[in-house]
Every structure is written in C-alpha cells, then in structure tokens.
Design a protein around this motif. Structure first.
Motif, PDB file in Angstrom:
ATOM      1  N   UNK A   1      -6.665   7.398 -19.393  1.00  0.00           N
ATOM      2  CA  UNK A   1      -7.883   7.907 -19.948  1.00  0.00           C
ATOM      3  C   UNK A   1      -8.281   9.198 -19.496  1.00  0.00           C
ATOM      4  N   UNK A   2      -8.951   9.874 -20.360  1.00  0.00           N
ATOM      5  CA  UNK A   2      -9.562  11.148 -20.111  1.00  0.00           C
ATOM      6  C   UNK A   2     -10.940  11.147 -20.075  1.00  0.00           C
ATOM      7  N   UNK A   3     -11.533  11.683 -19.127  1.00  0.00           N
ATOM      8  CA  UNK A   3     -13.086  11.517 -19.029  1.00  0.00           C
ATOM      9  C   UNK A   3     -13.759  12.914 -18.485  1.00  0.00           C
ATOM     10  N   UNK A   4     -14.915  13.573 -19.197  1.00  0.00           N
ATOM     11  CA  UNK A   4     -15.699  14.669 -18.937  1.00  0.00           C
ATOM     12  C   UNK A   4     -16.831  14.076 -18.279  1.00  0.00           C
ATOM     13  N   UNK A   5     -17.102  14.220 -16.983  1.00  0.00           N
ATOM     14  CA  UNK A   5     -18.158  13.552 -16.279  1.00  0.00           C
ATOM     15  C   UNK A   5     -19.275  14.867 -15.859  1.00  0.00           C
ATOM     16  N   UNK A   6     -20.424  14.321 -16.164  1.00  0.00           N
ATOM     17  CA  UNK A   6     -21.576  15.481 -15.899  1.00  0.00           C
ATOM     18  C   UNK A   6     -22.409  14.632 -15.044  1.00  0.00           C
ATOM     19  N   UNK A   7     -22.894  15.285 -13.818  1.00  0.00           N
ATOM     20  CA  UNK A   7     -24.101  14.906 -13.331  1.00  0.00           C
ATOM     21  C   UNK A   7     -25.333  15.262 -13.919  1.00  0.00           C
ATOM     22  N   UNK A   8     -26.320  14.131 -14.350  1.00  0.00           N
ATOM     23  CA  UNK A   8     -27.331  14.577 -14.898  1.00  0.00           C
ATOM     24  C   UNK A   8     -28.751  13.882 -14.544  1.00  0.00           C
ATOM     25  N   UNK A   9     -29.718  14.667 -14.781  1.00  0.00           N
ATOM     26  CA  UNK A   9     -30.971  14.167 -14.355  1.00  0.00           C
ATOM     27  C   UNK A   9     -31.323  13.092 -15.233  1.00  0.00           C
ATOM     28  N   UNK A  10     -31.051  13.498 -16.798  1.00  0.00           N
ATOM     29  CA  UNK A  10     -31.262  12.461 -17.552  1.00  0.00           C
ATOM     30  C   UNK A  10     -30.177  12.717 -18.948  1.00  0.00           C
ATOM     31  N   UNK A  11     -29.794  11.674 -19.589  1.00  0.00           N
ATOM     32  CA  UNK A  11     -29.009  11.699 -20.828  1.00  0.00           C
ATOM     33  C   UNK A  11     -29.346  10.575 -21.857  1.00  0.00           C
ATOM     34  N   UNK A  12     -29.431  11.134 -23.165  1.00  0.00           N
ATOM     35  CA  UNK A  12     -29.581  10.075 -24.116  1.00  0.00           C
ATOM     36  C   UNK A  12     -28.572  10.384 -25.264  1.00  0.00           C
ATOM     37  N   UNK A  13     -28.384   9.403 -25.987  1.00  0.00           N
ATOM     38  CA  UNK A  13     -27.538   9.420 -27.227  1.00  0.00           C
ATOM     39  C   UNK A  13     -28.432   8.573 -28.456  1.00  0.00           C
ATOM     40  N   UNK A  14     -28.414   9.530 -29.525  1.00  0.00           N
ATOM     41  CA  UNK A  14     -28.926   8.978 -30.656  1.00  0.00           C
ATOM     42  C   UNK A  14     -28.116   8.710 -31.793  1.00  0.00           C
ATOM     43  N   UNK A  15     -28.152   7.752 -32.650  1.00  0.00           N
ATOM     44  CA  UNK A  15     -27.486   7.519 -33.843  1.00  0.00           C
ATOM     45  C   UNK A  15     -28.771   7.399 -35.083  1.00  0.00           C
ATOM     46  N   UNK A  16     -28.564   8.288 -36.009  1.00  0.00           N
ATOM     47  CA  UNK A  16     -29.314   8.246 -37.136  1.00  0.00           C
ATOM     48  C   UNK A  16     -30.812   8.412 -36.506  1.00  0.00           C
ATOM     49  N   UNK A  17     -31.122   9.315 -35.616  1.00  0.00           N
ATOM     50  CA  UNK A  17     -32.546   9.514 -35.240  1.00  0.00           C
ATOM     51  C   UNK A  17     -32.920   8.457 -33.934  1.00  0.00           C
ATOM     52  N   UNK A  18     -32.224   7.434 -33.854  1.00  0.00           N
ATOM     53  CA  UNK A  18     -32.749   6.432 -32.895  1.00  0.00           C
ATOM     54  C   UNK A  18     -31.986   6.322 -31.717  1.00  0.00           C
ATOM     55  N   UNK A  19     -32.699   6.443 -30.494  1.00  0.00           N
ATOM     56  CA  UNK A  19     -31.890   6.248 -29.234  1.00  0.00           C
ATOM     57  C   UNK A  19     -31.286   4.823 -29.000  1.00  0.00           C
ATOM     58  N   UNK A  20     -30.020   5.082 -28.988  1.00  0.00           N
ATOM     59  CA  UNK A  20     -29.259   3.726 -28.721  1.00  0.00           C
ATOM     60  C   UNK A  20     -28.732   3.732 -27.129  1.00  0.00           C
ATOM     61  N   UNK A  21     -28.813   4.749 -26.458  1.00  0.00           N
ATOM     62  CA  UNK A  21     -28.539   4.668 -25.060  1.00  0.00           C
ATOM     63  C   UNK A  21     -29.220   5.818 -24.343  1.00  0.00           C
ATOM     64  N   UNK A  22     -29.615   5.614 -23.027  1.00  0.00           N
ATOM     65  CA  UNK A  22     -29.965   6.582 -22.250  1.00  0.00           C
ATOM     66  C   UNK A  22     -29.854   6.046 -20.798  1.00  0.00           C
ATOM     67  N   UNK A  23     -29.834   7.172 -19.892  1.00  0.00           N
ATOM     68  CA  UNK A  23     -30.065   7.013 -18.594  1.00  0.00           C
ATOM     69  C   UNK A  23     -30.771   8.122 -17.762  1.00  0.00           C
ATOM     70  N   UNK A  24     -31.357   7.874 -16.901  1.00  0.00           N
ATOM     71  CA  UNK A  24     -32.014   8.641 -15.817  1.00  0.00           C
ATOM     72  C   UNK A  24     -31.154   9.179 -14.928  1.00  0.00           C
ATOM     73  N   UNK A  25     -31.350   9.533 -13.751  1.00  0.00           N
ATOM     74  CA  UNK A  25     -30.463  10.389 -12.951  1.00  0.00           C
ATOM     75  C   UNK A  25     -29.113   9.623 -12.677  1.00  0.00           C
ATOM     76  N   UNK A  26     -28.153  10.203 -12.773  1.00  0.00           N
ATOM     77  CA  UNK A  26     -26.729   9.356 -12.761  1.00  0.00           C
ATOM     78  C   UNK A  26     -25.919  10.308 -13.381  1.00  0.00           C
ATOM     79  N   UNK A  27     -24.695   9.742 -14.080  1.00  0.00           N
ATOM     80  CA  UNK A  27     -23.596  10.343 -14.954  1.00  0.00           C
ATOM     81  C   UNK A  27     -23.522  10.049 -16.435  1.00  0.00           C
ATOM     82  N   UNK A  28     -23.283  11.120 -17.059  1.00  0.00           N
ATOM     83  CA  UNK A  28     -23.035  10.983 -18.295  1.00  0.00           C
ATOM     84  C   UNK A  28     -21.447  11.076 -18.565  1.00  0.00           C
ATOM     85  N   UNK A  29     -20.856  10.171 -19.001  1.00  0.00           N
ATOM     86  CA  UNK A  29     -19.179  10.180 -19.037  1.00  0.00           C
ATOM     87  C   UNK A  29     -18.917  10.086 -20.512  1.00  0.00           C
ATOM     88  N   UNK A  30     -18.263  11.370 -21.016  1.00  0.00           N
ATOM     89  CA  UNK A  30     -17.450  11.444 -22.185  1.00  0.00           C
ATOM     90  C   UNK A  30     -16.017  10.901 -21.789  1.00  0.00           C
TER      91      UNK A  30
END
Length: 148
Positions: A1-30
C-alpha cells in the motif's frame, strides 16, 4: 500500500457539500491499495503509522506517536497515489489495485487503525471528495509498504 500522511491540526472531507469525515489534531492519511496488497499489508501499515513518531514532545522534538498524543485519523482513498508519470503528459493509474479489492483494503486499513485505539473517520470510497486540512508543521510523509 502507498500512503501520504500529513500531521494536521484539523482535516475534513466533504461529499456533495456535506461533511462525511473529520478529525481534530492527528493524521490525514491518503491511502492507495496496490496490486499484491493484502489485509495483512493494510494492518502492517496501520500499525506502523500508529507508532510513527510525528508529534512534538515537551522539548519540541518529534518523539510522540498519534497513539501517545490521543490524536485522531482521517483516512481518504486516493488511487491517484499510484500514478505513473513516466510517459507523456497524462498519468496512468494501472498501478492501483482494482476498485473492488482497493475498497476492501481501504476499509480494512481504517478498521485496523480503530482496532489499535485511534479514533478514525473516513471519506467515501470512489466519491468525488473535497478534502481540506490545516497541515501542522508542515509535516508530510510518504510511505510504501514492501510486497513480499
């Protein structure tokens, strides 16, 4: 597997304008499943990321893991991480696992993080997603697992 990992203060993902996932301090992992990846590959990557020392300790050094800080994770499927750009101007994506296999491995990876005690949310596999983040540092790490 391949991953691009970013240390984040916050992150979120939206689909059709609605937030489907989010996190506070932690990791955004693509994450991208590749041919030959297995559930064991996904679990191994999750374990490695859970222990990777990407967070600052009291002295300001990157000595703490997401587990040690109580951070969260947002996992987003990203088949374009498998891009082959060696020829021409249009990337090829034949290095990515087929969609059915990739989705199962993506979900297994996210569940493996949860099983390790990391609060984990996800995007929607195959959806057109809008991802936003506040990169902390910035810290961005590229990981490839080895196929055995």
């Amino acid at each position: 597997m391949r991953a691009l990992v970013q240390r984040v203060a916050e992150a979120q993902v939206q689909v059709d304008g609605k937030t489907v996932g989010a996190c506070g301090p932690g990791l955004l992992i693509l994450v991208c499943a590749m041919p030959g990846d297995t559930p064991d590959t996904a679990s191994t990557l999750a374990t490695k990321l859970s222990k990777m020392r990407l967070f600052k300790d009291e002295a300001g050094r990157m000595n703490l893991s997401v587990l040690q800080t109580g951070g969260a994770a947002l996992v987003v499927s990203q088949f374009t991480l498998a891009a082959n750009t060696s020829r021409g101007n249009r990337p090829g994506f034949s290095n990515a696992a087929n969609p059915q296999e990739a989705e199962a491995l993506y979900l297994h990876f996210a569940q493996a993080l949860r099983d390790l005690g990391i609060d984990t949310q996800t995007g929607v596999f195959g959806a057109d997603m809008a991802v936003s983040l506040v990169n902390d540092g910035p810290v961005t790490i590229w990981l490839d697992t080895e196929h055995k």
